[in-house]
Every structure is written in structure tokens, then in C-alpha cells.
Design a protein around this motif. Structure first.
Motif, PDB file in Angstrom:
ATOM      1  N   ARG A  18     -48.056 -48.964 -22.036  1.00 54.27           N
ATOM      2  CA  ARG A  18     -48.697 -50.115 -21.378  1.00 54.27           C
ATOM      3  C   ARG A  18     -50.170 -49.847 -21.052  1.00 54.27           C
ATOM      4  O   ARG A  18     -50.963 -50.788 -20.934  1.00 54.27           O
ATOM      5  CB  ARG A  18     -47.938 -50.454 -20.085  1.00 54.27           C
ATOM      6  N   GLN A  19     -50.546 -48.592 -20.886  1.00 55.77           N
ATOM      7  CA  GLN A  19     -51.942 -48.226 -20.620  1.00 55.77           C
ATOM      8  C   GLN A  19     -52.690 -47.845 -21.892  1.00 55.77           C
ATOM      9  O   GLN A  19     -53.754 -47.214 -21.825  1.00 55.77           O
ATOM     10  CB  GLN A  19     -52.002 -47.058 -19.628  1.00 55.77           C
ATOM     11  N   ASP A  20     -52.136 -48.245 -23.048  1.00 56.89           N
ATOM     12  CA  ASP A  20     -52.740 -47.961 -24.352  1.00 56.89           C
ATOM     13  C   ASP A  20     -52.906 -46.460 -24.598  1.00 56.89           C
ATOM     14  O   ASP A  20     -53.833 -46.025 -25.296  1.00 56.89           O
ATOM     15  CB  ASP A  20     -54.101 -48.666 -24.494  1.00 56.89           C
ATOM     16  N   ARG A  21     -52.017 -45.675 -24.030  1.00 55.05           N
ATOM     17  CA  ARG A  21     -52.003 -44.254 -24.303  1.00 55.05           C
ATOM     18  C   ARG A  21     -51.009 -43.975 -25.430  1.00 55.05           C
ATOM     19  O   ARG A  21     -50.000 -44.658 -25.569  1.00 55.05           O
ATOM     20  CB  ARG A  21     -51.616 -43.456 -23.060  1.00 55.05           C
ATOM     21  N   ARG A  22     -51.288 -42.953 -26.184  1.00 52.28           N
ATOM     22  CA  ARG A  22     -50.423 -42.619 -27.305  1.00 52.28           C
ATOM     23  C   ARG A  22     -49.096 -42.095 -26.778  1.00 52.28           C
ATOM     24  O   ARG A  22     -49.056 -41.249 -25.881  1.00 52.28           O
ATOM     25  CB  ARG A  22     -51.085 -41.574 -28.182  1.00 52.28           C
ATOM     26  N   LEU A  23     -48.010 -42.599 -27.363  1.00 55.30           N
ATOM     27  CA  LEU A  23     -46.695 -42.160 -26.941  1.00 55.30           C
ATOM     28  C   LEU A  23     -46.461 -40.720 -27.388  1.00 55.30           C
ATOM     29  O   LEU A  23     -46.769 -40.362 -28.524  1.00 55.30           O
ATOM     30  CB  LEU A  23     -45.607 -43.059 -27.532  1.00 55.30           C
ATOM     31  N   PRO A  24     -45.919 -39.892 -26.519  1.00 53.28           N
ATOM     32  CA  PRO A  24     -45.652 -38.499 -26.908  1.00 53.28           C
ATOM     33  C   PRO A  24     -44.514 -38.409 -27.906  1.00 53.28           C
ATOM     34  O   PRO A  24     -43.708 -39.336 -28.078  1.00 53.28           O
ATOM     35  CB  PRO A  24     -45.302 -37.819 -25.577  1.00 53.28           C
ATOM     36  N   ALA A  25     -44.426 -37.281 -28.568  1.00 50.31           N
ATOM     37  CA  ALA A  25     -43.381 -37.089 -29.566  1.00 50.31           C
ATOM     38  C   ALA A  25     -42.015 -36.910 -28.930  1.00 50.31           C
ATOM     39  O   ALA A  25     -41.007 -37.273 -29.532  1.00 50.31           O
ATOM     40  CB  ALA A  25     -43.716 -35.878 -30.434  1.00 50.31           C
ATOM     41  N   GLN A  26     -41.956 -36.349 -27.715  1.00 50.29           N
ATOM     42  CA  GLN A  26     -40.671 -36.170 -27.042  1.00 50.29           C
ATOM     43  C   GLN A  26     -40.096 -37.520 -26.661  1.00 50.29           C
ATOM     44  O   GLN A  26     -40.746 -38.340 -26.023  1.00 50.29           O
ATOM     45  CB  GLN A  26     -40.820 -35.300 -25.793  1.00 50.29           C
ATOM     46  N   GLY A  27     -38.850 -37.757 -27.069  1.00 52.48           N
ATOM     47  CA  GLY A  27     -38.243 -39.064 -26.849  1.00 52.48           C
ATOM     48  C   GLY A  27     -38.039 -39.390 -25.388  1.00 52.48           C
ATOM     49  O   GLY A  27     -38.286 -40.529 -24.966  1.00 52.48           O
ATOM     50  N   HIS A  28     -37.597 -38.426 -24.574  1.00 53.68           N
ATOM     51  CA  HIS A  28     -37.349 -38.736 -23.164  1.00 53.68           C
ATOM     52  C   HIS A  28     -38.644 -38.977 -22.411  1.00 53.68           C
ATOM     53  O   HIS A  28     -38.677 -39.786 -21.467  1.00 53.68           O
ATOM     54  CB  HIS A  28     -36.555 -37.597 -22.521  1.00 53.68           C
TER      55      HIS A  28
ATOM     56  N   ALA B  62     -41.404 -40.348 -23.822  1.00 48.03           N
ATOM     57  CA  ALA B  62     -41.818 -41.686 -24.245  1.00 48.03           C
ATOM     58  C   ALA B  62     -41.002 -42.756 -23.535  1.00 48.03           C
ATOM     59  O   ALA B  62     -41.546 -43.806 -23.129  1.00 48.03           O
ATOM     60  CB  ALA B  62     -41.672 -41.821 -25.761  1.00 48.03           C
ATOM     61  N   ALA B  63     -39.705 -42.532 -23.351  1.00 44.57           N
ATOM     62  CA  ALA B  63     -38.885 -43.510 -22.632  1.00 44.57           C
ATOM     63  C   ALA B  63     -39.303 -43.629 -21.178  1.00 44.57           C
ATOM     64  O   ALA B  63     -39.310 -44.735 -20.603  1.00 44.57           O
ATOM     65  CB  ALA B  63     -37.418 -43.110 -22.730  1.00 44.57           C
ATOM     66  N   ALA B  64     -39.673 -42.513 -20.558  1.00 44.86           N
ATOM     67  CA  ALA B  64     -40.146 -42.580 -19.170  1.00 44.86           C
ATOM     68  C   ALA B  64     -41.455 -43.339 -19.070  1.00 44.86           C
ATOM     69  O   ALA B  64     -41.678 -44.081 -18.105  1.00 44.86           O
ATOM     70  CB  ALA B  64     -40.295 -41.164 -18.613  1.00 44.86           C
ATOM     71  N   ARG B  65     -42.345 -43.158 -20.046  1.00 44.91           N
ATOM     72  CA  ARG B  65     -43.601 -43.913 -20.055  1.00 44.91           C
ATOM     73  C   ARG B  65     -43.348 -45.412 -20.170  1.00 44.91           C
ATOM     74  O   ARG B  65     -44.047 -46.225 -19.533  1.00 44.91           O
ATOM     75  CB  ARG B  65     -44.451 -43.467 -21.239  1.00 44.91           C
ATOM     76  N   LEU B  66     -42.367 -45.795 -20.977  1.00 47.03           N
ATOM     77  CA  LEU B  66     -42.090 -47.209 -21.215  1.00 47.03           C
ATOM     78  C   LEU B  66     -41.122 -47.808 -20.204  1.00 47.03           C
ATOM     79  O   LEU B  66     -40.844 -49.014 -20.262  1.00 47.03           O
ATOM     80  CB  LEU B  66     -41.515 -47.391 -22.621  1.00 47.03           C
ATOM     81  N   GLY B  67     -40.577 -46.997 -19.309  1.00 46.61           N
ATOM     82  CA  GLY B  67     -39.651 -47.507 -18.305  1.00 46.61           C
ATOM     83  C   GLY B  67     -38.257 -47.759 -18.813  1.00 46.61           C
ATOM     84  O   GLY B  67     -37.521 -48.571 -18.234  1.00 46.61           O
ATOM     85  N   TRP B  68     -37.851 -47.071 -19.863  1.00 50.79           N
ATOM     86  CA  TRP B  68     -36.509 -47.235 -20.408  1.00 50.79           C
ATOM     87  C   TRP B  68     -35.597 -46.191 -19.765  1.00 50.79           C
ATOM     88  O   TRP B  68     -35.810 -44.975 -19.912  1.00 50.79           O
ATOM     89  CB  TRP B  68     -36.498 -47.050 -21.926  1.00 50.79           C
ATOM     90  N   ALA B  69     -34.589 -46.645 -19.055  1.00 51.49           N
ATOM     91  CA  ALA B  69     -33.668 -45.740 -18.374  1.00 51.49           C
ATOM     92  C   ALA B  69     -32.245 -46.221 -18.580  1.00 51.49           C
ATOM     93  O   ALA B  69     -31.982 -47.438 -18.566  1.00 51.49           O
ATOM     94  CB  ALA B  69     -33.991 -45.669 -16.883  1.00 51.49           C
ATOM     95  N   PRO B  70     -31.307 -45.313 -18.761  1.00 49.31           N
ATOM     96  CA  PRO B  70     -29.906 -45.722 -18.948  1.00 49.31           C
ATOM     97  C   PRO B  70     -29.283 -46.170 -17.638  1.00 49.31           C
ATOM     98  O   PRO B  70     -29.732 -45.798 -16.538  1.00 49.31           O
ATOM     99  CB  PRO B  70     -29.235 -44.460 -19.495  1.00 49.31           C
ATOM    100  N   ILE B  71     -28.236 -46.965 -17.760  1.00 42.14           N
ATOM    101  CA  ILE B  71     -27.498 -47.480 -16.596  1.00 42.14           C
ATOM    102  C   ILE B  71     -26.060 -46.998 -16.709  1.00 42.14           C
ATOM    103  O   ILE B  71     -25.434 -47.122 -17.765  1.00 42.14           O
ATOM    104  CB  ILE B  71     -27.566 -49.017 -16.538  1.00 42.14           C
ATOM    105  N   TYR B  72     -25.537 -46.461 -15.592  1.00 41.98           N
ATOM    106  CA  TYR B  72     -24.179 -45.938 -15.554  1.00 41.98           C
ATOM    107  C   TYR B  72     -23.306 -46.833 -14.688  1.00 41.98           C
ATOM    108  O   TYR B  72     -23.817 -47.628 -13.877  1.00 41.98           O
ATOM    109  CB  TYR B  72     -24.181 -44.506 -15.022  1.00 41.98           C
ATOM    110  N   PRO B  73     -21.988 -46.718 -14.825  1.00 48.78           N
ATOM    111  CA  PRO B  73     -21.098 -47.530 -13.974  1.00 48.78           C
ATOM    112  C   PRO B  73     -21.314 -47.230 -12.496  1.00 48.78           C
ATOM    113  O   PRO B  73     -21.790 -46.154 -12.112  1.00 48.78           O
ATOM    114  CB  PRO B  73     -19.691 -47.117 -14.436  1.00 48.78           C
ATOM    115  N   ALA B  74     -20.965 -48.203 -11.683  1.00 46.53           N
ATOM    116  CA  ALA B  74     -21.143 -48.047 -10.235  1.00 46.53           C
ATOM    117  C   ALA B  74     -20.252 -46.921  -9.721  1.00 46.53           C
ATOM    118  O   ALA B  74     -19.087 -46.797 -10.109  1.00 46.53           O
ATOM    119  CB  ALA B  74     -20.808 -49.362  -9.518  1.00 46.53           C
ATOM    120  N   GLY B  75     -20.826 -46.106  -8.853  1.00 47.20           N
ATOM    121  CA  GLY B  75     -20.076 -45.004  -8.257  1.00 47.20           C
ATOM    122  C   GLY B  75     -20.040 -43.745  -9.091  1.00 47.20           C
ATOM    123  O   GLY B  75     -19.407 -42.763  -8.671  1.00 47.20           O
TER     124      GLY B  75
END
Length: 601
Positions: free
Chosen positions: A72-82, A84-97
Motif C-alpha cells: 500500500r505504501q508502494d514498497r516492493r514486496l519481500p520475497a518471504q511469503g509471511h 509479504a502477507a503481513a505487509r498486505l494485512g493478510w492473516a488467517p482466521i481460526y475457529p472460535a476458542g
């Protein structure tokens, strides 16, 4: 810089299994079955969270971001997938509890981003080809720009998707389609790539030829807190073929479950001899053959130009190719049977449908077993082929091995059965195995263009004649010829030597020569290639049973056949001068009266 005697680091993979497990906190032993169960709970959490994240991100905006490679800040995405996901705000969701450590979330996001990045190339190709697709005719027009070019096989696969979408939408489609319009989100594999985490989740050490992996595993299918995640120390033996190798680093493995339990897919970094491509003067060309996996030939670059003896080497697959063809035909037969029963079950009554579904399940199980067996044979065939070609190149003192570029190689013109059989051969796996094996010997593997390698003369670049059929090649002008696969190997080796100064290198791929240049390759009588290795049978002494020779039986037979009739013992007296014949009897007297008595009756 690379030179004589220099080394470079390279990574390789191997598999192993744990033979013991203990609790890291208490030191109490844990059964391997319990470890498999706890690893299964971990993989279920990762697969469920990864599938949910992929479904949530399955829209065109995701692929636009990954294609641009900017956050979002026009920075180059890093090669590490996790990362890059943190930069883009992509996070997994788990069941409640359910409590899941953040390092497990890293593993999930790393696997999801790797999958989406792979599909980004397909999304870009679909956008380019859908603009050239005509729904009325079902044909994709040729690309206009060089940036829209894709391989012919890839374009046909996209064309089939476009035709199916056009039928579903009754021919109405927008100007440009996306991958999200043609297919649904892919399924995520049940595996845990521990390399995306750090020491808080897993760490690996080496001691006394053993790998010790300490990893956090859940103690229940739905852990509710930190206390239900405990460290387990797993110990596995390092394979024997890695003993004594200059390994500098051991990487965290990928955990998967198969029919035997927990499997480690490990990686390591070792020091290998550096391959100096620019200094190469001897090259071996490997041609992928439709009859066998491959054939090779040698070309030498000297002051007088390029030369070759035009005597190649053909790989012997030891009958594994025939076995693969049989298994492929069996798998296709099982697939057709399952498809036919599926069509019948769609309109069958409830009782008959249940019986058909049971048969379909059995057929699918057998087909999967056939696929597993084919995979094992393909792996064995690939590494055996790589070892044989590497030994051939080492004996020829070659510095370069040239293989056909698989992206430009397409099997056609051999009939439906042979085309399908050649297309499903493990050529890419064999090429990867060859690159790995040759790197250990300090030999560079380069991919060169495949077009015309077996159709043009290496000497004058004229079309070759086929006086003896498909497998024969002959040039009347240069008066050279032989097996077409050996001629193709000469052409491939020539292209590698001529294009070694124009090699393009891409991350994760072998060096490639994009343009095929020509220079005459003269035929020489010098011995360029290695002498063919002939199998030598070891002599084994076997004690022969002592058998008393019988009258009327050939003495050199140790186990005589049973006597059929009395006439078997009656033979004429040997002629003069034939006293040394094997059929000479010690005495003919006992047999003569018997014969006379029989004749008289």
C-alpha cells in the motif's frame, strides 16, 4: 569468481523419518503413533486456515497486487511469503476458542502466498489470451506483442478453459477474463513448511549422524491455550549417502503424513565444485528420445573449430519404460471405468447407486495406488538416468551438459498413444535430477532450444534425409549420419558451446541459451567420447552334483531325462574315425538283444 578448485554453495533435498520421540520438557518417551496423531492435528489446523485464507483472497485485486509487487505504501514486496502477507494485512482466521501460535500463522501465510504467486502468472496469461479469444469459433488469435507470448501447451489449456466458460455463459463474456472467472480457489495441501517459522516453533540440530528436530505440537485437535502446545524432540537418522559430504547448513524440514506416518522433507546446503561455463570446451548434448528417456553425444571445441565423432550413447532404462507404459495404460483404464460408473450412478436407483459408488471408490483407490507406483518408478528412473549421463560426461571430460528446453518441446506427430506416453514421461524430473547430479561433479547444465535438433545437419545446417526410417538420419552433402537422437545430441552440444557467452540466468532455473547459432561440426576420427561400459559378469563357482553316467544317455548332461522307450537306447555304431564323438557308447551289446527281441515280436 569461479576457478579451478573453487566451490560454491548449493541446496539439495532429501527425505527421512523419525525413529524416536520424547517430550522436550520432561524427557518422557512418546510413541510414534501419538506423534503422527499430533502432527495430523497440526496439519488439519494449517490446511483449514490456509483454505479459508485462499477463499477469502480469491478475487482479482489480490492478483493485481501480486503482479505489481508493491504494497500500500508502494514498497516492493519481500520475497518471504509471511512478510509479504503481513505487509498486505493478510492473516488467517481460526475457529472460535482455538489458540494457534503466531509462528504457525507464519507457516499458513507463507504457503498461501506461494500458491497465489504461482497462479499470478496464469492470471496474467488468461487476461492476455481472453482478449484474443473468439467465442463463436473457440479459437485464440496469435499474440500481437512479445509480452503476451506463452507456450503452445499452456495456451491450449487456457483455450479449453475459455471454451468451457463460453458454453456456460452462452457465448457472452467480457473483453478480459480473470482466473477467478474461470476456476475456483485451489485446494491447499496438508503440510507444514517449518522453514517459514523461527526457533520459537521449531529448531534442528545435528549430532552423531542424526538429525534432532524440536517442534511444538498440539495436544488436542482444538487447543485452547499455550499449555496445550508442547515441544516434542524427534530424532531421525541422516541417510547414508550424505555421510562424508561437505554440508554447511541443515534447514528446517517440511512435515507431511503419508501411509507410513510422519515424513520429513528436508533440505541442506553443501559445497560443490564450481562449474565454469565460459571455459567449457567439451559439451555433451542430451536429446529427449520418444523411445527411451534420452541419448547423448559429445562435441569438442578446438583451434580448428567444432568436431565430433558422431558416435553417441543411448540410455538403457532397464525395462522401466515398458513398466511405466503398462501402469499408465492401467491407470487410464481404471479412470475410464470410474467415469462410466459415475455416469451410470447419476441416473440409477438408490440401491444400485450405493453399489456403484462402492465400486467407484475401489477403482479410485486402485488408480491412486497405480499413480504412487508410477511416481516411485519415475524417481528411480530420473536419478539413474542422471547418474549415467553425468558419468558419461565426466568420462568425456566435459564441462557443459546441454539439454533441450522443455518449455519449447512438444510431443506430436507420433500418434495419440505415443504422444500421450511421451508427454507423461518424467522429463522435467529427469532434468532436475541431472542438474543436481551434475552440479556435484562440477559440470554445468544448460538448456538450449530444441527446434530442429534432429532435423538439421550439424555440419551444413541442411535438412537430414531418413533413408532407414524415423530413427535414422543421413546428410548426403557432409556424408555424416547415424541415429537421429545422436545427431540431435551433437546439435544440442553445438548450440551450448556457441551460445555460452549469451547465457541468461533466472532465479531457481538452470542457465539457458535462447538463440540457436550455427557453426559447422566436422567429423573427426579422434576418440572424443568415452568407451562404452560393458557389463562384466562375475564368475561364480558352483559345485556340480556327482551323477553316475548311464548307458544310452549323453554324458555331459548331469540330470538325464527319463527314458521314453526302449528305442531311445538303440543307436547305430559310430562311423570310422568318430571315436571321440559325444554320442559314442561304451558298449552296444546290452542294447542289441533287446532290440532284436522287440523287432521279432
Amino acid at each position: 569468481m569461479t576457478g579451478s578448485g573453487s566451490t560454491v554453495p548449493r541446496q539439495f533435498s532429501f527425505t527421512t523419518r523419525a525413529y524416536t520421540a520424547v517430550d522436550d520438557a520432561t524427557g518422557e518417551p512418546i510413541g510414534l503413533d501419538d506423534v503422527d496423531t499430533r502432527v495430523g492435528w497440526l496439519l488439519d489446523l494449517i490446511a483449514a486456515a490456509g483454505g479459508e485464507l485462499v477463499s477469502r483472497l480469491w478475487h482479482p485485486a489480490t492478483f493485481d497486487v501480486l503482479a505489481a509487487g508493491l504494497d500500500r505504501q508502494d514498497r516492493r514486496l519481500p520475497a518471504q511469503g509471511h512478510v509479504a502477507a503481513a505487509r498486505l494485512g493478510w492473516a488467517p482466521i481460526y475457529p472460535a476458542g482455538v489458540y494457534v501460535p503466531s509462528r504457525v500463522s507464519r507457516v499458513v501465510t507463507a504457503q498461501v502466498v506461494a500458491t497465489l504467486r504461482t497462479l499470478t502468472y496464469r492470471d496474467t496469461a488468461i487476461m492476455a489470451l481472453s482478449a484474443l479469444f473468439d467465442p463463436a469459433t473457440g479459437v485464440v488469435a496469435p499474440p500481437i506483442g512479445s509480452g503476451d507470448h506463452v507456450s503452445a501447451g499452456f495456451a491450449r489449456g487456457v483455450q479449453r478453459q475459455l471454451v468451457a466458460f463460453s458454453r456456460r455463459s452462452d457465448g457472452a463474456q467480457s473483453t478480459r477474463l480473470r482466473i477467478t472467472d474461470l476456476q475456483g480457489p485451489p485446494q491447499t495441501s496438508a503440510m507444514a513448511r517449518l522453514s517459514a517459522a523461527d526457533r520459537q516453533l521449531a529448531r534442528i540440530t545435528v549430532a552423531d549422524r542424526e538429525l534432532v528436530l524440536t517442534v511444538k505440537l498440539p495436544t488436542s485437535p482444538a487447543p485452547a491455550g499455550r499449555a496445550q502446545w508442547r515441544r516434542v524432540r524427534l530424532t531421525a537418522t541422516i541417510p547414508k549417502h550424505l555421510h562424508g559430504r561437505a554440508i554447511t547448513d541443515w534447514h528446517l524440514p517440511t512435515l507431511v503424513l503419508d501411509h507410513r506416518g510422519l515424513l520429513w522433507r528436508c533440505a541442506a546446503t553443501e559445497l560443490a565444485p564450481a562449474a565454469d561455463l565460459m571455459a567449457g570446451t567439451v559439451a555433451v548434448g542430451v536429446d529427449w528420445s520418444p523411445s527411451t528417456l534420452g541419448a547423448a553425444a559429445t562435441v569438442v571445441e578446438g583451434p580448428a573449430g567444432l568436431s565430433s565423432d558422431y558416435r553417441g550413447w543411448t540410455y538403457d532404462d532397464r525395462g522401466l519404460g515398458i513398466k511405466l507404459a503398462r501402469l499408465q495404460a492401467e491407470g487410464q483404464l481404471l479412470h475410464r471405468k470410474a467415469a462410466r460408473l459415475t455416469r451410470l450412478a447419476a441416473t440409477a436407483p438408490q440401491e444400485v447407486r450405493a453399489q456403484l459408488e462402492e465400486k467407484i471408490a475401489v477403482l479410485n483407490e486402485h488408480r491412486e495406488a497405480v499413480g504412487v507406483k508410477r511416481g516411485k518408478i519415475n524417481r528411480e528412473l530420473s536419478f539413474h538416468f542422471a547418474r549415467q549421463v553425468t558419468d558419461y560426461a565426466a568420462d568425456a571430460q566435459a564441462q557443459v551438459i546441454a539439454v533441450e528446453d522443455l518449455t519449447t518441446l512438444e510431443t506430436r506427430g507420433h500418434g495419440r498413444v505415443n504422444n500421450n506416453r511421451a508427454a507423461q514421461s518424467a522429463r522435467r524430473q529427469a532434468a532436475a535430477a541431472l542438474a543436481h547430479t551434475a552440479a556435484g561433479a562440477g559440470i554445468a547444465v544448460v538448456s538450449v532450444p530444441a527446434r530442429g535438433s534432429s532435423a538439421w545437419c550439424p555440419g551444413c545446417d541442411a535438412p537430414l534425409a531418413r533413408p532407414g526410417g524415423y530413427h535414422d538420419a543421413w546428410c548426403p552433402r557432409c556424408r555424416v549420419g547415424g541415429n537421429r537422437d545422436h545427431i540431435a545430441g551433437v546439435n544440442l552440444a553445438k548450440r551450448a558451446l556457441l551460445g555460452k557467452g549469451k547465457v541468461t540466468r533466472r532465479r531457481g532455473q538452470s542457465p539457458a541459451v535462447r538463440v540457436a547459432e550455427h557453426a559447422p561440426v566436422r567429423r573427426c576420427r579422434d576418440k572424443n567420447g568415452p568407451t562404452r561400459r560393458r557389463p562384466r559378469h562375475r564368475r561364480v563357482r558352483r559345485s556340480r552334483p556327482i551323477v553316475t553316467p548311464r548307458l544310452g544317455v549323453t554324458p555331459n548332461k548331469h540330470v538325464p531325462a527319463s527314458q521314453a522307450s526302449v528305442w531311445d537306447t538303440v543307436k547305430s555304431t559310430p562311423p570310422q574315425g568318430d571315436a571321440g564323438s559325444r554320442d559314442t557308447r561304451i558298449s552296444q551289446a546290452p542294447a542289441t538283444p533287446v532290440a532284436d527281441s522287440v523287432r521279432s515280436t
